[in-house]
Write a protein that holds these residues in place. Structure first.
Motif, short mmCIF file in Angstrom:
data_model
loop_
_atom_site.label_atom_id
_atom_site.label_comp_id
_atom_site.label_asym_id
_atom_site.label_seq_id
_atom_site.Cartn_x
_atom_site.Cartn_y
_atom_site.Cartn_z
N TYR A 1 -1.50 -2.67 0.57
CA TYR A 1 -0.43 -3.01 1.83
C TYR A 1 0.14 -1.96 1.79
O TYR A 1 0.71 -1.22 1.26
N HIS A 2 0.46 -1.48 3.38
CA HIS A 2 1.80 -0.50 3.55
C HIS A 2 2.65 -0.80 4.04
O HIS A 2 3.10 -1.45 5.13
N VAL A 3 3.86 -0.13 3.62
CA VAL A 3 4.78 -0.45 4.10
C VAL A 3 5.80 0.82 4.87
O VAL A 3 5.81 1.79 4.20
N THR A 4 6.50 0.18 6.26
CA THR A 4 7.07 1.83 6.93
C THR A 4 8.01 1.06 7.11
O THR A 4 8.16 0.34 7.76
N GLY A 5 8.97 1.99 7.82
CA GLY A 5 9.79 1.97 8.81
C GLY A 5 9.96 2.21 10.32
O GLY A 5 11.09 2.13 11.09
N LEU A 6 8.56 2.46 10.65
CA LEU A 6 7.96 2.75 11.69
C LEU A 6 7.45 2.08 12.56
O LEU A 6 6.89 0.86 11.46
N GLY B 1 0.36 6.77 3.91
CA GLY B 1 -0.34 6.23 4.70
C GLY B 1 -1.60 6.10 4.49
O GLY B 1 -2.21 5.12 4.56
N TYR B 2 -2.58 6.88 3.48
CA TYR B 2 -3.89 7.87 3.25
C TYR B 2 -3.71 6.95 2.52
O TYR B 2 -5.85 6.72 1.96
N VAL B 3 -3.60 6.59 1.20
CA VAL B 3 -3.85 6.29 0.61
C VAL B 3 -3.75 4.43 -0.52
O VAL B 3 -2.73 4.28 -0.08
N ASP B 4 -4.96 4.31 -0.82
CA ASP B 4 -5.02 2.86 -0.44
C ASP B 4 -4.54 2.18 -2.14
O ASP B 4 -5.05 1.61 -3.47
N CYS B 5 -3.10 2.33 -2.19
CA CYS B 5 -2.89 1.39 -3.80
C CYS B 5 -1.00 1.10 -2.81
O CYS B 5 -1.54 0.05 -1.45
N ASN B 6 -0.49 0.37 -3.60
CA ASN B 6 0.35 0.00 -2.92
C ASN B 6 1.72 0.79 -2.55
O ASN B 6 1.89 1.98 -3.39
N THR B 7 1.78 1.46 -1.53
CA THR B 7 2.46 2.46 -0.21
C THR B 7 3.45 1.76 0.16
O THR B 7 3.09 0.46 0.98
#
Lengths: 377, 287, 67
Positions: free
Chosen positions: A226-231, B70-76
């Motif tokens: 998954y993705h983590v962001t401050g936005l 944001g585009y890469v399918d991994c832990n981001t």
């Protein structure tokens, strides 16, 4: 606590005991008076139990590393003092919006700026609430004894894990550096909350799932990519420009604290039931206030103390009750008036509110409180 | 069914979608921005090294380059401006088995994150850092950065930049990174090869990647198109280490060196912690 | 064998992803591609050598050459 260990410990040492009891297995920090002992001791203790200790290049990086560690599944801690806490505000906001559990110890010293490093202070009460930009939830605990530093550090980890939010432990230099005999609790004696893990299929995982007020946080490296962001972000963690989602994102992180205020709030009341004069204060100042209340009672003056162990979220309900009951409230604090504004806000004119303030690096003596109350009653 | 021999022999285009999150393209980068080219080289290098997506972690800061995660399918993690190095240190140190890459830009890595960049290199923690160097702050509309050449124009250097640029490679080397290289978006196959070597390297590896911002830097500095800029800055503005070895400094001129610029062996941070700290700590535990 | 060599490649262009930067057009060694409005188009497929430079340098993941 029949089997518990008695120890004579300094406040900062007790903080370490509390952190380790709670399962802290990562510390990222930067030396700063008067919190440095926490880093020094953890540099010895953490590797003994397979934990990780790192001294980062600055205060900002310390909390950055802590957030990274928390995302990798660790219970992570940092410790600092006023100037360092200022620098940490950037990452603190990130932890709030990205909902990353972590604990920040702030052993308060005099300020502003470098101020008075070796003197006590309670001047970061408002910084703990408003230091980072934007609306955000603030959870801050205020222990008043060495024993409480231990138990409140455990509670800080518990709250941070339960609500996926940074939790601040605020105590002043007096209790950070004083020594008191304390009891180290046995394993199992205090509740230790561990992070909820997702139960869904890995491909269905949403780090900010709207079906939860607080969604489970998957550690990196376990297949929940998954993705983590401050936005501002939506349920899947990706940034959005949709005003409805942005609103919900901002409001939910507040709501998760507001709706659980009873679980988070913790107060001690001393002779408050029939009190005609109220005192509201925290930390070392509360120790003087307790002494003052006892002394005044001996003279037949009905004083009572409301002492929050959770200063943020502010104990509105308890303060309102006190304000409606007493003739006046005294708010002693080691700053030029921070908590008093909150007491006035909640009291809303129900009673008079008087401050006792000190910013000279000295503690507020019980006689200051006693004298003011006698003069004013 | 039998497939003709000739068909088997011919190459198939690389399947980038295998590593991209579905539905995220088109990306936010401007037309002609080199960042997409760099990302493709990186994905091919990751494919070559064979890292599983579950064990791959990409951390970025703030800026155009940092949108890569944001585009890469991994832990981001799309972290804070300049702080990716600190976040990544926390992640890698916590879970050394996670293959960790930092995606940064020249402003992110050399200005606001400069201190973190230095100390990541100094620790020699096993993280690969990509600096997408386009000599401009693109996300905010084209201000000069620490790698903007002196004399060139940006929205905050309308009279010409009076500051000398940083060399990210010299900085990385001086700070202690044990693999330092440079390539460009134009040299996409060479970049892929260098990135693969960087990923394979144990310790901190830094790859400075010159790519072009035709929209902001390009327009303000009289480049006609993305390809004009790639030819001018990336192709003609650089020279390989091998080529440079045969030339005098005068002949090399202002061209930047490409290839592996520094490689050394030094104990890696996480291993050092386990080998020295944990060993010592557990040995003296009872004392 | 001779037939296989004459077989033309297939160039796939993703019109949604292509931002029309013209990098592929400008760098194609055999001038296979042209700009058509704001996106790239195939102009001379027979000239394609399958070198894949257009794909390699496309920043937008928008062009691929299949055999």
């Amino acid at each position: 606590m029949p089997n518990s260990k008695k120890k004579l410990l300094q406040g900062n040492e007790a903080c370490v005991e509390g952190a380790l009891y709670a399962g802290c297995d990562f510390f990222g920090g930067y030396p700063i008076t008067p919190s440095t002992e926490i880093a020094e001791i953890l540099s010895v203790r953490l590797p003994q139990r397979g934990g990780k200790f790192i001294q980062m290049e600055d205060e900002i990086a310390s909390l950055g590393a802590v957030i990274g560690a928390a995302l990798a599944g660790r219970k992570a801690l940092t410790a600092t003092s006023g100037p360092g806490f200022s620098l940490k505000q950037e990452c603190l906001g990130y932890a709030c919006i990205a909902e990353v559990p972590c604990v920040i110890i702030n052993v308060m010293r005099g300020g502003p700026s470098t101020g008075y490093p070796t003197g006590p202070s309670q001047s970061d009460i408002m910084q703990a609430k408003w230091g980072t930009h934007g609306d955000h939830p603030a959870v801050a605990l205020t222990p008043a004894s060495v024993q409480e530093i231990l138990t409140e550090t455990v509670r800080a980890f518990n709250l941070s894990e339960k609500y996926r939010t940074p939790v601040i432990v605020l105590y002043d230099e007096i209790i950070g550096h004083m020594r008191e005999p304390i009891t180290i609790p046995e394993p199992g004696e205090l509740e230790v909350i561990n992070r909820a893990k997702p139960e869904c299929a890995k491909e269905d995982y949403l780090p900010y799932d709207e079906n939860y007020l607080v969604a489970p946080l998957a550690p990196f490296g376990e297949g929940y990519r998954y993705h983590v962001t401050g936005l501002n972000h939506k349920a899947d963690g990706f940034p959005v420009n949709d005003s409805e989602i942005i609103r919900e994102n901002n409001e939910r992180i507040m709501r998760k604290i507001d709706e659980n205020i009873e679980d988070i709030e913790k107060n001690e009341e001393v002779f408050l039931d029939d009190a005609e004069i109220g005192i509201f204060t925290v930390g070392s100042t509360a120790r003087s206030a307790r002494f003052a209340v006892n002394a005044l009672r001996k003279e037949g003056i009905k004083a009572g103390l409301l002492r929050p162990l959770t200063i943020w979220p502010f104990p509105d309900k308890a303060v309102k009750k006190m304000a409606d009951q007493v003739k006046f409230i005294v708010v002693p604090e080691l700053n030029l008036g921070q908590m008093i504004g909150e007491v006035q806000r909640v009291g809303n004119g129900a009673c008079e509110v008087l401050g006792i303030n000190r910013v000279d690096g000295e503690s507020i003596h019980p006689t200051q409180i006693i004298d003011l109350i006698k003069k004013h009653k | 069914m039998a497939v003709p021999a000739a068909k088997q022999r011919l190459s198939v285009p690389f399947d980038y979608d295998k590593y991209l999150r579905p539905g995220k393209l088109p990306h936010i980068w401007c037309p002609g921005c080199g960042h997409g080219i760099v990302l493709k080289s990186l994905l091919r290098a990751i494919d070559k090294i064979g890292w599983e997506k579950d064990n791959l972690c990409m951390v970025s800061g703030i800026g155009c380059s940092s949108r890569t995660t944001g585009y890469v399918d991994c832990n981001t993690v799309h972290s804070l401006h300049g702080r990716a190095f600190a976040f990544a240190t926390g992640i890698k140190f916590s879970k050394p088995e996670l293959n960790t890459i930092v995606i940064s830009g020249d402003g992110d890595a050399m200005a606001i994150g400069g201190n973190h960049f230095i100390h990541l290199c100094r620790r020699n923690i096993d993280i690969t850092v990509l600096v997408y160097s386009n000599a401009i702050y693109g996300m905010t509309g084209g201000q000069y950065s620490p790698t903007t050449p002196a004399g060139s124009y940006a929205t905050t250097s309308r009279y010409g930049n009076i500051e000398p640029p940083f060399d990210p490679c010299e900085m990385a080397k001086a700070a202690g990174a044990t693999f330092v290289a440079r390539s460009t978006a134009y040299h996409t196959k060479e970049l892929e090869k260098i990135l693969l070597q960087a990923l394979e390297h144990k310790g901190t590896s830094v790859v400075d990647i010159i790519d072009s911002c035709p929209i902001y830097y390009g327009r303000m500095n009289k480049f006609k198109s993305a390809s004009h800029m790639m030819n001018g800055l990336e192709k003609d503005g650089t020279i390989t280490v091998a080529q440079a070895a045969k030339l005098t400094p005068e002949e090399i001129g202002g061209r930047q060196l490409r290839g592996i610029l520094h490689q050394a062996e030094r104990p890696e941070y996480c291993e050092n912690y386990d080998n020295i700290i944990v060993k010592q700590a557990t040995a003296t535990k009872g004392a | 064998m001779a037939e296989a060599e004459k077989k033309l490649p297939r160039i796939e262009i993703d019109a949604v992803r292509c931002k029309g930067c013209s990098i592929c057009v400008d760098f194609c060694p055999t001038k296979v591609l042209i700009m058509k409005g704001t996106i790239v188009a195939v102009d001379n497929l027979a000239a394609c050598t399958r070198c894949q430079l257009c794909d390699l340098r496309c920043p937008d993941f928008a062009i691929r050459v299949f055999d």
